[in-house]
Motif scaffolding. Structure first.
Motif, PDB file in Angstrom:
ATOM      1  N   ASP A  39      10.482  18.723 -23.157  1.00 38.98           N
ATOM      2  CA  ASP A  39       9.667  19.445 -24.158  1.00 38.98           C
ATOM      3  C   ASP A  39       8.667  18.506 -24.807  1.00 38.98           C
ATOM      4  OD1 ASP A  39      10.918  21.782 -23.664  1.00 38.98           O
ATOM      5  OD2 ASP A  39      12.196  21.770 -25.459  1.00 38.98           O
ATOM      6  N   TYR A  40       9.168  17.317 -25.176  1.00 40.64           N
ATOM      7  CA  TYR A  40       8.298  16.328 -25.830  1.00 40.64           C
ATOM      8  C   TYR A  40       7.165  15.916 -24.889  1.00 40.64           C
ATOM      9  CZ  TYR A  40       6.867  12.060 -28.284  1.00 40.64           C
ATOM     10  OH  TYR A  40       6.132  11.099 -28.940  1.00 40.64           O
ATOM     11  N   MET A  41       7.511  15.633 -23.639  1.00 42.08           N
ATOM     12  CA  MET A  41       6.517  15.161 -22.676  1.00 42.08           C
ATOM     13  C   MET A  41       5.466  16.248 -22.412  1.00 42.08           C
ATOM     14  SD  MET A  41       7.493  12.061 -21.922  1.00 42.08           S
ATOM     15  CE  MET A  41       6.976  11.372 -20.373  1.00 42.08           C
ATOM     16  N   ASN A  42       5.875  17.506 -22.423  1.00 37.82           N
ATOM     17  CA  ASN A  42       4.922  18.590 -22.160  1.00 37.82           C
ATOM     18  C   ASN A  42       4.048  18.909 -23.371  1.00 37.82           C
ATOM     19  OD1 ASN A  42       5.527  19.146 -19.415  1.00 37.82           O
ATOM     20  ND2 ASN A  42       7.439  20.112 -20.054  1.00 37.82           N
ATOM     21  N   LYS A  43       4.592  18.691 -24.564  1.00 39.14           N
ATOM     22  CA  LYS A  43       3.835  19.039 -25.779  1.00 39.14           C
ATOM     23  C   LYS A  43       2.894  17.930 -26.231  1.00 39.14           C
ATOM     24  CE  LYS A  43       7.083  22.345 -27.708  1.00 39.14           C
ATOM     25  NZ  LYS A  43       8.270  22.444 -28.552  1.00 39.14           N
TER      26      LYS A  43
END
Lengths: 128, 179
Positions: free
Chosen positions: B174-178
């Motif tokens: 989630d962090y990497m995509n956001k």
């Protein structure tokens, strides 16, 4: 854009190790192990027992020195008492009420003896 | 050589030094990686690794062989790393979480970090995880330690470890995509 998926990548953490680090490492640890461990005095098991013994020993010595009257102290007290006139006021001050009651009980005066004594006593001599 | 035999050599004063050198040679690199992932900078990793081997040596006599030598050493290393992080945080009057974030923030300027943008982003993502999830993630993803071994090291059930890793992966993705 394709969403990021961890199982599709094997990413290295990116940490670098100084050159030759592991060559010297074993020697460093061996030196540390060979060095005798310095234990602070307060961590030695006998430290508190010794400290307690010293405190108790000094305490007893001090208490004995203060509490036991020496020969010179006794002589000084005797001299002081001899020099001081033992007045009635001082006696009353020193004696408790209970002591006075006890004295009174022990020395009951016979009324007749008292009257006899008083009749032969010149009262004027007692007044000053 | 069987582990029992090797432990006997480590305990025997005549063979102890040689066996201990062998033990260090075998474990210094994997233990360093494990510790470095926890404490981030090299100097702290060096301190912890040295303390780990000194403790291993000092407590060898008490090692009863109830667990594998490997997991016993990893347990000591993990505890030493946690102790160091807590001490550093206490000294700086901050939480261990704040300390970890600070260390990751300093990575860009660290001479012993040469990660690219993705690697730095991954470290930032890992920093958002709770302590236990971070530890499990590092051990599984970077060090590829089996769940069974991890269970012995951390004293947590395999099921709980799998759940921790699953949550950690989700949060990181989630962090990497956001960001």
């Amino acid at each position: 854009m394709k969403p990021f998926k961890l199982d599709e990548h094997q990413i290295d953490p990116g940490f670098r190790i100084p050159e030759g680090y592991f060559d010297a490492f074993q020697q460093q640890v061996s030196t540390k192990i060979a060095k005798p461990k310095v234990i602070p005095l307060y961590r030695k098991p006998w430290f508190y027992a010794t400290a307690a013994a010293v405190v108790v020993g000094l305490g007893i010595t001090y208490f004995n020195a203060v509490a036991t009257p020496t020969v010179s102290t006794s002589v000084a007290i005797e001299n002081y008492l001899a020099a001081q006139p033992l007045t009635q006021d001082l006696l009353v001050e020193l004696l408790e009420t209970e002591d006075l009651d006890q004295l009174q009980a022990e020395h009951q005066f016979d009324q007749e003896v008292l009257e006899e004594t008083l009749s032969h006593t010149n009262i004027e001599n007692l007044i000053y | 050589m069987e582990e029992k035999e090797f432990i006997a050599q480590l305990l025997d004063p005549r063979t102890q030094n040689q066996a201990f050198q062998k033990l260090m040679a075998q474990y210094q690199r994997p233990l360093y990686s494990h510790i470095r992932a926890m404490v981030i900078d090299h100097d702290d990793a060096d301190d912890v690794l040295q303390n780990t081997f000194v403790k291993v040596f000092q407590h060898l006599k008490g090692f009863k062989g109830e667990s594998k030598l490997f997991s016993w050493m990893y347990r000591i290393a993990t505890n030493e790393a946690i102790t160091l992080l807590n001490q550093r945080a206490k000294r700086g009057r901050i939480t261990s979480e704040e300390l970890y974030n600070k260390k990751v923030d300093n990575l860009k300027a660290d001479q012993y970090f040469d990660g690219n943008e993705i690697q730095l982003k991954l470290q930032n993502a890992i920093a958002t995880l709770p302590d236990k999830q971070r530890l499990v993630f590092n051990m599984k993803y970077f060090e590829e330690i089996k769940y069974e071994d991890m269970s012995e090291i951390l004293g947590t059930s395999v099921g709980a470890l799998k759940a921790s890793y699953h949550h950690a992966v989700k949060k990181i993705e989630d962090y990497m995509n956001k960001n």
